[in-house]
Design a protein around this motif. Sequence first.
Motif, PDB file in Angstrom:
ATOM      1  N   VAL A 295      71.140 -29.426 139.052  1.00 19.21           N
ATOM      2  CA  VAL A 295      69.787 -29.555 139.580  1.00 19.21           C
ATOM      3  C   VAL A 295      69.894 -29.602 141.102  1.00 19.21           C
ATOM      4  O   VAL A 295      70.674 -30.380 141.645  1.00 19.21           O
TER       5      VAL A 295
ATOM      6  N   ARG B 103      68.184 -30.466 144.582  1.00 16.50           N
ATOM      7  CA  ARG B 103      67.104 -31.222 145.221  1.00 16.50           C
ATOM      8  C   ARG B 103      67.377 -31.249 146.710  1.00 16.50           C
ATOM      9  O   ARG B 103      68.357 -31.866 147.128  1.00 16.50           O
TER      10      ARG B 103
ATOM     11  N   ILE C  95      73.150 -31.584 142.157  1.00 15.64           N
ATOM     12  CA  ILE C  95      73.374 -32.684 141.217  1.00 15.64           C
ATOM     13  C   ILE C  95      73.801 -32.118 139.861  1.00 15.64           C
ATOM     14  O   ILE C  95      73.063 -31.358 139.228  1.00 15.64           O
TER      15      ILE C  95
ATOM     16  N   SER D 156      69.882 -40.884 140.935  1.00 17.47           N
ATOM     17  CA  SER D 156      68.885 -41.408 140.007  1.00 17.47           C
ATOM     18  C   SER D 156      67.504 -41.330 140.630  1.00 17.47           C
ATOM     19  O   SER D 156      67.360 -41.246 141.852  1.00 17.47           O
ATOM     20  N   PHE D 157      66.502 -41.297 139.769  1.00 14.35           N
ATOM     21  CA  PHE D 157      65.111 -41.368 140.210  1.00 14.35           C
ATOM     22  C   PHE D 157      64.389 -42.367 139.313  1.00 14.35           C
ATOM     23  O   PHE D 157      64.464 -42.241 138.098  1.00 14.35           O
TER      24      PHE D 157
ATOM     25  N   TRP E   4      56.892 -38.697 132.974  1.00 12.81           N
ATOM     26  CA  TRP E   4      57.734 -39.622 133.729  1.00 12.81           C
ATOM     27  C   TRP E   4      59.213 -39.349 133.427  1.00 12.81           C
ATOM     28  O   TRP E   4      60.053 -39.324 134.327  1.00 12.81           O
TER      29      TRP E   4
ATOM     30  N   ARG F 298      60.320 -36.405 135.314  1.00 12.27           N
ATOM     31  CA  ARG F 298      60.587 -36.728 136.722  1.00 12.27           C
ATOM     32  C   ARG F 298      61.953 -37.376 136.861  1.00 12.27           C
ATOM     33  O   ARG F 298      62.701 -37.116 137.794  1.00 12.27           O
ATOM     34  N   LYS F 299      62.300 -38.251 135.897  1.00  9.08           N
ATOM     35  CA  LYS F 299      63.620 -38.888 135.948  1.00  9.08           C
ATOM     36  C   LYS F 299      64.728 -37.854 135.725  1.00  9.08           C
ATOM     37  O   LYS F 299      65.763 -37.874 136.390  1.00  9.08           O
ATOM     38  N   ALA F 300      64.498 -36.951 134.754  1.00  6.10           N
ATOM     39  CA  ALA F 300      65.529 -35.963 134.399  1.00  6.10           C
ATOM     40  C   ALA F 300      65.842 -35.040 135.567  1.00  6.10           C
ATOM     41  O   ALA F 300      66.969 -34.592 135.741  1.00  6.10           O
ATOM     42  N   PHE F 301      64.820 -34.750 136.382  1.00 11.59           N
ATOM     43  CA  PHE F 301      65.005 -33.773 137.466  1.00 11.59           C
ATOM     44  C   PHE F 301      64.812 -34.408 138.844  1.00 11.59           C
ATOM     45  O   PHE F 301      64.458 -33.754 139.801  1.00 11.59           O
ATOM     46  N   PHE F 302      65.031 -35.710 138.913  1.00 10.31           N
ATOM     47  CA  PHE F 302      65.115 -36.445 140.170  1.00 10.31           C
ATOM     48  C   PHE F 302      63.863 -36.320 141.025  1.00 10.31           C
ATOM     49  O   PHE F 302      63.919 -35.950 142.200  1.00 10.31           O
ATOM     50  N   GLY F 303      62.722 -36.596 140.406  1.00 12.35           N
ATOM     51  CA  GLY F 303      61.508 -36.777 141.189  1.00 12.35           C
ATOM     52  C   GLY F 303      60.450 -35.718 141.019  1.00 12.35           C
ATOM     53  O   GLY F 303      59.273 -36.019 141.148  1.00 12.35           O
ATOM     54  N   SER F 304      60.845 -34.464 140.747  1.00 11.40           N
ATOM     55  CA  SER F 304      59.784 -33.484 140.583  1.00 11.40           C
ATOM     56  C   SER F 304      59.974 -32.703 139.286  1.00 11.40           C
ATOM     57  O   SER F 304      61.087 -32.421 138.873  1.00 11.40           O
TER      58      SER F 304
ATOM     59  N   PRO G 188      60.127 -29.598 137.164  1.00 17.08           N
ATOM     60  CA  PRO G 188      60.407 -28.227 137.585  1.00 17.08           C
ATOM     61  C   PRO G 188      59.748 -27.137 136.743  1.00 17.08           C
ATOM     62  O   PRO G 188      60.220 -26.012 136.708  1.00 17.08           O
TER      63      PRO G 188
END
Lengths: 621, 280
Positions: free
Chosen positions: A234, A236, A241, A273-274, B56, B59-65, B67
Amino acid sequence: MTIAAVETQPQLRVVAVGHVDHGKSTMIGRLLHDTGNLPDGKVEELTAASVRRGDTFEWSFALDAMQSERDQAVTIDTTRIWLRTPTRDVVLIDAPGHEEFLRNMVTGASDADAALLLVDAHDGLGEQTRRHVRVLELIGVTHAVVAINKMDRVGYDRARYDAIRRELEQLLEHAGVRPLAFVPTCARDGENLVSIAPAMPWYDGPTVLAAMLAVPPASAARGDGFRLAVQGVVRRDLRRIVVGRVENGTVTVGDRLAAMPGGRIARVAAIASFPETHKTEASAGESIGLEFEGRSFIDRGDVLADVQSPPALTDRFRARLLWLGRAPLRVGDGLRMRYGTRAVAVTVATLDRVLDIGSLDRGGGNEARTNDIADVSFACAETLPIDPVSAHPGLARFVLLDGVDIVAGGTILEALAPERAARSNVVPVAHLLSAGDRRRRGGHRGVVVWLTGLPASGKSTIAMELERRLVEHGASAYVLDGDNVRAGLCSDLGFSREDRIENVRRVGAVAALFADAGTIAIAAFISPYRAGRHAAREATGDDFHEIYIKADADACEARDPKGHYRKARAGELPDFTGITGDYEVPLDPELTLDTTVLSIEASVETLFSYVLRISEVDHTR
Amino acid sequence: MTGGGRTARTAQEALLMNLLDELEARSIAILREAYFRVTPLAMLWSMGKDSTALLWLARKAFFGSVPFPVVLLDTDMELPEVYAFRDELSRSWNLDYRSEHCPPESSVDRTLPPASRAAARKTAGLRELVARERYRGIVVGIRRDEQAMRAKERVFSPRLADGAWDLKHQPPELWDVYHTDIPDDRHLRVHPLLDWTEIDVWRYTKREHIPVVPLYFARDGMRYRSLGEKNITRPIRSNAATIDEIIAELESTRDPERAGRTMDSETEDAFERLRTGGYM
């Protein structure tokens, strides 16, 4: 009682299996009712539906919601039911007992921690009883609660119970499935499901529910070390990542991980992490993102492993599978295999045995038919990271595809010796790096440029000039010639025919290693015999390039920069090639440079551009 | 509260975290498999608690956004609070949000019972969306515990060319080695929340502080347990005004979650007909 979901123990997933009509759906429907898990009005709704059809009420209707299932009174597809109890949430997976629907049974079983195995007390073990137990073994379900059901049909006879129990004990032991209890039941009447039935005072074991609630937490046999199958990358902003789910072990920021099968090693710079948590450690079961130091090369399909205990690398492995295809499986069949996050082409190399479901013996057979369980070995065109199911079950599970259809599921039992090394007795210690990794590091392929020709044909001059040009271009290149190999590697050899053959053999082997190490090895040797040059080509493989430096003996003798021709004429050099020895002209060289026509500079230029092309030198570096 | 009681509660909470962590990790892995293997991909968002929790998770799986596009199958019949929630979240989460306007009720099968027609409109809207955008995968937030037909679903579930669910010939789905190989004219429904229960979603929503439509919380003794179109969804009697109170209510109720959704119960096979036709 309350049906509050209690979190004192983890959720338990139990698959109900057994021969068709031995009462699985009825057992689950009744269990739901007796534990207060049916929604209000459900029994009334189902009773009304039965009345409309002119049927008697069946507990299985609680599960078989599918219209066609109610019509046929048989479970077609797997389904799930949540059974809440005061101590533990149980997810019951109802799987079809009909042989025709084995693909759905195995789907249900592949998600279970334990099995609820039902056997009709009157009919005894059916073929699907035996097959389902074998499927449990294959899928990796290691614990079972056994219900010997429909005891009312045998007058609650203890002797009948004991006989079936003995038979089942033998079957389960053979399959490595541990029975937690053998409960005599009558599911329709709820006997021994949730409360002990007075009809069988001779039974002093637990109820079905109590036995299920006592299933120990899943404790999969685990191998050593860290494993993560890379799902993808991924991006970013400027971060790259690497994402995947940790199969085993723990990873900490700063750890060095090997990306298999390539084997390149990278250091973990951060765990992403997010929302940002600045995590520094992650362990088995977590879906994570890893950022690495330096240029990243890791991609989907790679298995990240700790450097100390990486998976085996091989192109051959043995597996056990459940064949679901319509046409039989035979040796030589080519299929696509999905495992981990890879999809690879495999060929059935051997079909070792097909399990005989009816007996406890391992059977023979040269083809696997629909719903057979078979042990096979696979060959693969590429080298794969292989972990056996005993060590890393999550990375050893696979499905086989024929086109877009799933035709088998199975597990890898063991890695076999790679096919390429099987010819010798040498047990290879596999490199952790592939040629591709070395190529990416060096910016070009490792190759052997083998210059052959008569003495004074121009080999050494061209070789040295080529080496200089390549190194100036940023490539890694090195000349092997008589002067540097005879100083050490071949200092024990003279100039007899035998010794010269041995000299060329050694140079061929060393040049192959140089190429494997990622270097452009330039070998400048008379190497008069085709057999010797052929052996050098064999040692290297596709990256061997034979360059014939062509010049007739008269032209060479006229040049004679080292005075060898003169000495040979004087009889001081016996077996001197070109005068008394034989030179076997290359029949099919990759490139011929005629130095009687081309200048040395033109020859070097021609060869330089050829080598840039074959070694795929990266011009951007 | 005694010290012992506090300890027991803490231990329970710790184990609960484990269950939610396990569900979350699995759903994230499914979302990532879908993203890396199925292209182009879109996700349906009804603004209900399940698909919002799923957003949600994405968003966690792709670090905020997120896709991929997030699509509402819009019947213009959602409750006003639901549309307001959509506007707020698509802005603050920076979603690639799209509305798919569903065909009018006059265009759907008139033999369906009236309350099922909104679902039939959504089915038709989804069919048009997939055909026009050539989506190969549609991520949907359904759960197995919602409804008996959904209990039979696969995580990666192929659909026929017309969007229909061939439930008698579902492919095997073994462990987490998911099947994404489908003929060119088909698409996959991807179901990352299949193993979650209603109570799991609420516990996760609380733990992660995920926003929800305020209609879920009781006002004047009534709340919505499940959100559907305004003409076919009824609130239930409840005094649960916080997530904790909702969880407590769910722990003791025996009413099915979709009791307020009239479309499920009009005729015995209503939901099966909808689902095999392509409904979510």
